[in-house]
Scaffold this motif. Sequence first.
Motif, PDB file in Angstrom:
ATOM      1  N   GLU A   1       0.834  -1.202   0.000  1.00  0.00           N
ATOM      2  CA  GLU A   1       0.000   0.000   0.000  1.00  0.00           C
ATOM      3  C   GLU A   1       0.874   1.259   0.000  1.00  0.00           C
ATOM      4  O   GLU A   1       0.554   2.233  -0.693  1.00  0.00           O
TER       5      GLU A   1
ATOM      6  N   GLN B   1      -3.439  -1.005  -4.083  1.00  0.00           N
ATOM      7  CA  GLN B   1      -4.674  -1.006  -3.308  1.00  0.00           C
ATOM      8  C   GLN B   1      -5.151  -2.442  -3.124  1.00  0.00           C
ATOM      9  O   GLN B   1      -5.133  -3.230  -4.082  1.00  0.00           O
ATOM     10  N   LYS B   2      -5.573  -2.759  -1.900  1.00  0.00           N
ATOM     11  CA  LYS B   2      -6.103  -4.096  -1.626  1.00  0.00           C
ATOM     12  C   LYS B   2      -7.461  -4.220  -2.296  1.00  0.00           C
ATOM     13  O   LYS B   2      -8.321  -3.347  -2.137  1.00  0.00           O
TER      14      LYS B   2
ATOM     15  N   LEU C   1      -3.729  -7.394  -4.545  1.00  0.00           N
ATOM     16  CA  LEU C   1      -3.456  -5.959  -4.576  1.00  0.00           C
ATOM     17  C   LEU C   1      -3.205  -5.557  -6.024  1.00  0.00           C
ATOM     18  O   LEU C   1      -2.633  -6.334  -6.803  1.00  0.00           O
TER      19      LEU C   1
ATOM     20  N   LYS D   1      -2.195  -2.029  -8.705  1.00  0.00           N
ATOM     21  CA  LYS D   1      -1.733  -0.652  -8.885  1.00  0.00           C
ATOM     22  C   LYS D   1      -2.010  -0.271 -10.334  1.00  0.00           C
ATOM     23  O   LYS D   1      -1.628  -0.996 -11.266  1.00  0.00           O
TER      24      LYS D   1
END
Length: 161
Positions: free
Chosen positions: A135, A140-141, A157, A159
């Motif tokens: 993060e 982002q999870k 996750l 990006k």
Amino acid sequence: MITITPARQADLPAILAIERAGFSEAEAGSPAAFRDRLAKLPDTFLVARTDTGVAGFIVGPAVREEFVTDEMYDRTPRNLPTGGHQLVLSLAVAPDYQGRGIGSQLLAALATVARQAQRTTMSLDSLAANVPFYERNGFQKVNVSPSSHAGETWYRLVKQL
């Protein structure tokens, strides 16, 4: 000083040692899997080098699928020439070099390669303990991964690139 370059066959012993130090036996990629990755992912298998050797590495295929599947840990797909999604199968830094920003440098270097090849996202599965690191690096999870790799609970996750 750290330089990031494509992995070479001669790096394999150091890569395997770093992988074993960073992951449980069930989680770690096999020597055969890493040989396959070296052969199939020449532009997306990067190592962080010091004047004394390999300090860390990152590797993953660029494919149409947005997320890693368990099959990819054993059978490496070949990179798309352009487009698709950059996946990360493994990111590991040698214990003596942890806490120096090398993992973040490796993520940034792979993101640069991915952007140059017009990938839309970069994604990976992570154990809960490592989610805050990703993060901090712009990921982002998304959700809990359906992966059953090593019998662990993994988190997806992503990006945007």
